[in-house]
Design a protein around this motif. Structure first.
Motif, PDB file in Angstrom:
ATOM      1  N   VAL A   1      -5.457   5.691  -3.169  1.00  0.00           N
ATOM      2  CA  VAL A   1      -5.019   5.477  -1.782  1.00  0.00           C
ATOM      3  C   VAL A   1      -4.509   6.796  -1.198  1.00  0.00           C
ATOM      4  O   VAL A   1      -3.733   7.511  -1.828  1.00  0.00           O
ATOM      5  N   PHE A   2      -4.977   7.129  -0.010  1.00  0.00           N
ATOM      6  CA  PHE A   2      -4.564   8.363   0.664  1.00  0.00           C
ATOM      7  C   PHE A   2      -4.085   8.043   2.076  1.00  0.00           C
ATOM      8  O   PHE A   2      -4.668   7.196   2.750  1.00  0.00           O
ATOM      9  N   GLY A   3      -3.026   8.734   2.483  1.00  0.00           N
ATOM     10  CA  GLY A   3      -2.528   8.548   3.840  1.00  0.00           C
ATOM     11  C   GLY A   3      -3.156   9.549   4.786  1.00  0.00           C
ATOM     12  O   GLY A   3      -3.696  10.571   4.370  1.00  0.00           O
ATOM     13  N   TYR A   4      -3.092   9.237   6.085  1.00  0.00           N
ATOM     14  CA  TYR A   4      -3.590  10.181   7.103  1.00  0.00           C
ATOM     15  C   TYR A   4      -2.653  10.149   8.311  1.00  0.00           C
ATOM     16  O   TYR A   4      -2.005   9.144   8.577  1.00  0.00           O
TER      17      TYR A   4
ATOM     18  N   MET B   1       0.828  -1.211   0.000  1.00  0.00           N
ATOM     19  CA  MET B   1       0.000   0.000   0.000  1.00  0.00           C
ATOM     20  C   MET B   1       0.867   1.267   0.000  1.00  0.00           C
ATOM     21  O   MET B   1       0.549   2.243  -0.616  1.00  0.00           O
ATOM     22  N   GLU B   2       2.013   1.184   0.719  1.00  0.00           N
ATOM     23  CA  GLU B   2       2.807   2.383   0.993  1.00  0.00           C
ATOM     24  C   GLU B   2       3.121   3.212  -0.244  1.00  0.00           C
ATOM     25  O   GLU B   2       2.832   4.381  -0.302  1.00  0.00           O
ATOM     26  N   GLY B   3       3.707   2.557  -1.255  1.00  0.00           N
ATOM     27  CA  GLY B   3       4.223   3.308  -2.401  1.00  0.00           C
ATOM     28  C   GLY B   3       3.146   4.008  -3.212  1.00  0.00           C
ATOM     29  O   GLY B   3       3.420   4.933  -3.958  1.00  0.00           O
ATOM     30  N   LYS B   4       1.893   3.528  -3.067  1.00  0.00           N
ATOM     31  CA  LYS B   4       0.836   4.022  -3.953  1.00  0.00           C
ATOM     32  C   LYS B   4       0.099   5.247  -3.423  1.00  0.00           C
ATOM     33  O   LYS B   4      -0.811   5.742  -4.064  1.00  0.00           O
ATOM     34  N   LYS B   5       0.458   5.722  -2.243  1.00  0.00           N
ATOM     35  CA  LYS B   5      -0.308   6.838  -1.654  1.00  0.00           C
ATOM     36  C   LYS B   5      -0.284   8.060  -2.554  1.00  0.00           C
ATOM     37  O   LYS B   5       0.770   8.550  -2.935  1.00  0.00           O
ATOM     38  N   GLU B   6      -1.462   8.557  -2.890  1.00  0.00           N
ATOM     39  CA  GLU B   6      -1.567   9.714  -3.765  1.00  0.00           C
ATOM     40  C   GLU B   6      -1.175  10.987  -3.004  1.00  0.00           C
ATOM     41  O   GLU B   6      -0.541  11.878  -3.533  1.00  0.00           O
ATOM     42  N   LYS B   7      -1.609  11.043  -1.724  1.00  0.00           N
ATOM     43  CA  LYS B   7      -1.300  12.203  -0.896  1.00  0.00           C
ATOM     44  C   LYS B   7      -1.545  11.823   0.555  1.00  0.00           C
ATOM     45  O   LYS B   7      -2.391  10.980   0.835  1.00  0.00           O
TER      46      LYS B   7
ATOM     47  N   THR C   1      -5.095   0.391   9.022  1.00  0.00           N
ATOM     48  CA  THR C   1      -4.654   1.176  10.174  1.00  0.00           C
ATOM     49  C   THR C   1      -3.142   1.050  10.395  1.00  0.00           C
ATOM     50  O   THR C   1      -2.505   1.995  10.832  1.00  0.00           O
ATOM     51  N   HIS C   2      -2.565  -0.124  10.036  1.00  0.00           N
ATOM     52  CA  HIS C   2      -1.121  -0.313  10.270  1.00  0.00           C
ATOM     53  C   HIS C   2      -0.290   0.622   9.397  1.00  0.00           C
ATOM     54  O   HIS C   2       0.717   1.156   9.829  1.00  0.00           O
ATOM     55  N   SER C   3      -0.762   0.859   8.152  1.00  0.00           N
ATOM     56  CA  SER C   3       0.011   1.768   7.293  1.00  0.00           C
ATOM     57  C   SER C   3      -0.632   3.156   7.200  1.00  0.00           C
ATOM     58  O   SER C   3      -0.247   3.962   6.349  1.00  0.00           O
ATOM     59  N   HIS C   4      -1.615   3.430   8.067  1.00  0.00           N
ATOM     60  CA  HIS C   4      -2.251   4.756   8.121  1.00  0.00           C
ATOM     61  C   HIS C   4      -2.748   5.238   6.756  1.00  0.00           C
ATOM     62  O   HIS C   4      -2.417   6.339   6.317  1.00  0.00           O
ATOM     63  N   CYS C   5      -3.515   4.391   6.069  1.00  0.00           N
ATOM     64  CA  CYS C   5      -4.073   4.871   4.800  1.00  0.00           C
ATOM     65  C   CYS C   5      -5.463   4.299   4.529  1.00  0.00           C
ATOM     66  O   CYS C   5      -5.849   3.279   5.094  1.00  0.00           O
ATOM     67  N   VAL C   6      -6.221   5.008   3.673  1.00  0.00           N
ATOM     68  CA  VAL C   6      -7.544   4.541   3.258  1.00  0.00           C
ATOM     69  C   VAL C   6      -7.538   4.362   1.745  1.00  0.00           C
ATOM     70  O   VAL C   6      -6.877   5.111   1.026  1.00  0.00           O
ATOM     71  N   GLU C   7      -8.301   3.366   1.288  1.00  0.00           N
ATOM     72  CA  GLU C   7      -8.430   3.137  -0.153  1.00  0.00           C
ATOM     73  C   GLU C   7      -9.866   3.444  -0.544  1.00  0.00           C
ATOM     74  O   GLU C   7     -10.809   3.029   0.132  1.00  0.00           O
TER      75      GLU C   7
END
Length: 500
Positions: free
Chosen positions: A102-105, A1-7, A90-96
């Motif tokens: 994919v966005f991080g928070y 998931m990590e690498g794909k975060k848009e923002k 929740t482990h990588s702090h992101c929502v899809e």
């Protein structure tokens, strides 16, 4: 998931209802230079307008649907993302999102609300009412309807049976009295005349009584007078109810196909046993119909043995918290009612994940005068408080539980009467350790006070009583009222002068 975060956003809020929007407003204004994102599936958000703080704990406001651009114009640091959330990691702090982004928070608040508990998913003639879209579907069905069955005893059911015109209404309630979520059998008796076709009720003399156990039997023929009440058992716990919003039916024509004005018959202490399509009903020859001939699109068999044919069924039997995409693969604790458990800082079990509104269940030790009910007022309060808790955490400040959680209060309207509920208004959780004082003037007002050990712990006020602030103060101060006895509700004494 990590690498794909848009923002990655500092704050992400999921849900465009009252809780989510209030939380967004709180955070966006407090952190004008931080990125805030609101995820909402629809183009419209629910906004609080005409907000009035009526007293220390009571508030009134309207709920309006607005385009989300209104929020973005107000807060330049806010991004609204129009998509449902498909999954939370929740482990990588992101929502899809549903469209695969994919966005991080840094901090997340889940405000996804609740959905109606439907009696059945299968039958298109069973409607749930929860939001504006479902009201429009309801309206369309109603315009062609001669008879409908409404199932449920919460806020939406109460508002519907009163507002629907031009259509026969069969109302199935599981309790001994109407409106059990909000008030007792006495208040129900007071309101029942409003449902009869002739609404011009004459105000009768003032009836006052004192009784230690709850309910007068709500036999439709019984008049609710001082000398005629039974010592029944206390009703059980109050279930959470949820409404579309204050005055949601204003400006909506709820008109059926017939010329009749207002025909409501109430079936007490029953639930739905089975729902048949017209084909299924023809095949089940053992059914006998209540006062009926001809064929109907849907048939409802109740647990009291009666079966009614009708054009459609309205399922208004409460809500289920929308915890869906969030729980998979994450370690949330769910409460018995299906909500995400939150502590007194609106935090879930997962780090940096908060929740507010109908989706969550308040799992801290409640004030003895407060209870959670899934209502607009609480969605607003929780969203506001969750925003403040997230802010305090970021700024490493400590924060006290907000005062609104000290005393339950709710101001609403039923059957065109103003209704104010305070504290343990239905003696929730008090067992037999309480007494009730009641004053009732037919067609005008109904006042009920719940006393425990001489102190006021709750009240129901129906009509223009002007007692809400005085009673709120008496409940908050926990003053010993034993010496006043029944004089507390004497209509000839101006109680405000006593306690100002």
């Amino acid at each position: 998931m990590e690498g794909k975060k848009e923002k990655t956003f500092k704050f992400v809020i999921v849900g465009g209802g009252i809780a989510g929007v209030t939380c967004v407003e709180q955070l966006s204004s407090q952190f004008p230079s931080e990125d805030v994102a609101l995820f909402t599936a629809g183009p419209l958000i629910k906004a609080v307008t005409n907000y009035k703080q009526v007293s220390r704990t009571m508030e009134e406001f309207d709920v309006e649907e607005k385009p989300s651009s209104v929020l973005e114009e107000k807060f330049p640091n806010l991004t609204v993302i129009h998509s449902a959330v498909k999954s939370l990691h929740t482990h990588s702090h992101c929502v899809e999102t549903a469209d695969g982004r994919v966005f991080g928070y840094k901090k997340l608040c889940i405000c996804s609300g609740a959905r109606p508990k439907l009696l059945t998913q299968e039958n298109p003639n069973v409607l749930g009412i929860r939001d504006t879209d479902s009201v429009q579907v309801f309206q369309k069905h109603l315009s062609k309807a001669r008879r409908i069955v409404i199932v449920g005893n919460g806020g939406i059911a109460l508002e519907l049976v009163y507002e629907v015109k031009g259509c026969e209404v069969i109302w199935a309630v599981k309790d001994k009295a109407i409106g059990n979520t909000f008030f007792d059998a006495g208040a129900a008796q007071f309101l029942i005349p409003s449902l009869e076709a002739n609404k011009a009720e004459v105000a009768g003399p003032c009836k006052r009584l004192r009784y230690t156990m709850e309910e007068p039997a709500p036999d439709a023929a019984q008049t609710f007078t001082a000398d005629k009440y039974s010592r029944g058992q206390n009703p059980g716990t109050v279930e959470p109810g949820s409404a579309l919003g204050p005055d949601w039916h204003r400006g909506i024509e709820l008109q059926g196909a017939e010329q009749v004005s207002h025909r409501v018959s109430v079936e007490y202490q029953c639930e739905v046993e089975q729902i048949f399509t017209s084909e299924e009903f023809l095949l089940s020859s053992k059914q006998t119909l209540e006062a009926d001939t001809g064929s109907w699109p849907v048939y409802v068999q109740l647990t009291n043995g009666k079966t009614f044919g009708c054009d459609f069924v309205v399922s208004a039997t409460g809500v289920i918290p929308n915890t869906e995409p969030f729980v998979h693969g994450n370690n949330f604790l769910l409460a018995d009612d299906g909500g995400l458990q939150v502590d007194d800082h609106m935090r879930t079990l997962q780090p940096d994940v908060y929740a507010a509104g109908d989706v969550c269940t308040a799992c801290w030790e409640h004030s003895p005068l407060w209870q959670q009910m899934r209502l607009w007022t609480q969605a607003r309060q929780m969203g506001w408080y969750a925003g403040r808790c997230m802010a305090a955490d970021v700024l490493s400040e400590s924060i006290e539980l907000d005062f609104c959680f000290e005393l339950f209060s709710h101001v609403t309207k039923f059957f065109n009467y103003k209704v104010v509920l305070l504290g343990k208004f239905n003696a929730q959780g008090l067992g037999s350790d309480h007494e009730l004082l009641v004053r009732c003037t037919k067609g005008q007002e109904y006042v009920k006070v719940v006393l425990s050990r001489g102190r006021m712990v709750g009240a129901v006020l129906i009509g223009e009583t002007d007692l809400e602030e005085t009673f709120e103060n008496l409940i908050l101060n926990q003053m010993d009222l034993t010496s006043y006895g029944e004089e507390l509700l004497n209509p000839n004494i101006d109680i405000e002068d006593y306690f100002d």
